[in-house]
Write a protein that holds these residues in place. Sequence first.
Motif, short mmCIF file in Angstrom:
data_model
loop_
_atom_site.label_atom_id
_atom_site.label_comp_id
_atom_site.label_asym_id
_atom_site.label_seq_id
_atom_site.Cartn_x
_atom_site.Cartn_y
_atom_site.Cartn_z
N UNK A 106 2.96 17.62 -1.42
CA UNK A 106 2.40 16.26 -1.37
C UNK A 106 3.29 15.26 -2.09
N UNK A 107 4.05 15.72 -3.08
CA UNK A 107 4.99 14.82 -3.75
C UNK A 107 6.09 14.38 -2.79
N UNK A 108 6.51 15.26 -1.91
CA UNK A 108 7.51 14.89 -0.90
C UNK A 108 6.90 13.90 0.09
N UNK A 109 5.71 14.21 0.58
CA UNK A 109 5.04 13.32 1.54
C UNK A 109 4.86 11.92 0.97
N UNK A 110 4.52 11.86 -0.30
CA UNK A 110 4.25 10.56 -0.94
C UNK A 110 5.48 9.66 -0.99
N UNK A 118 9.77 12.28 9.73
CA UNK A 118 9.92 13.04 8.48
C UNK A 118 8.59 13.11 7.73
N UNK A 119 7.87 11.99 7.70
CA UNK A 119 6.56 11.99 7.05
C UNK A 119 5.61 12.94 7.78
N UNK A 120 5.60 12.88 9.10
CA UNK A 120 4.71 13.75 9.89
C UNK A 120 5.00 15.22 9.59
N UNK A 170 3.86 15.95 6.05
CA UNK A 170 2.40 15.93 6.01
C UNK A 170 1.83 17.21 6.63
N UNK A 171 2.46 17.72 7.67
CA UNK A 171 2.01 18.97 8.29
C UNK A 171 2.17 20.14 7.31
N UNK A 172 3.26 20.14 6.57
CA UNK A 172 3.47 21.18 5.56
C UNK A 172 2.40 21.07 4.48
N UNK A 173 2.12 19.85 4.03
CA UNK A 173 1.08 19.65 3.02
C UNK A 173 -0.27 20.13 3.53
#
Length: 128
Positions: free
Chosen positions: A34-38, A45-47, A50-53
């Motif tokens: 979630x730190x990466x997504x944020x 890249x966000x998608x 976010x899928x990994x999160x």
Amino acid sequence: MPVTATAAAAIELDPVFATIERHRQLSDRLSAATAVSAKLMDGPEFEAADAISAARAEDLGEYADTLLRTEPTTMEGAVALTRYVAGLGAWQLPDDDDEGDVADTPNNWQKVFLDTLADALDNIRVTG
């Protein structure tokens, strides 16, 4: 705080310590994801992040149920599990659902945890 010989033996013998450690690892993996997504803006890249999160959140949620249902076999394990669960955030616990039998108590994590803990303490008392 140094670990006593009794506590060290309990850690080796009580499966709840491994369960706590695995839950801690899954929590850390979700936090990292979630730190990466944020840090990302909308886009591919966000998608992907976010899928990994989301996958890691699902893994943690499923394992949280295991955590709450793992019976400690020692008093040290019961204390460690109680303290660990007391310190968890809502995101680290399973979502409560009301899909239980209407005639029965609603299924929620607190009830599951307290039932597991009570059973464990009964068993520890009998064997101790």
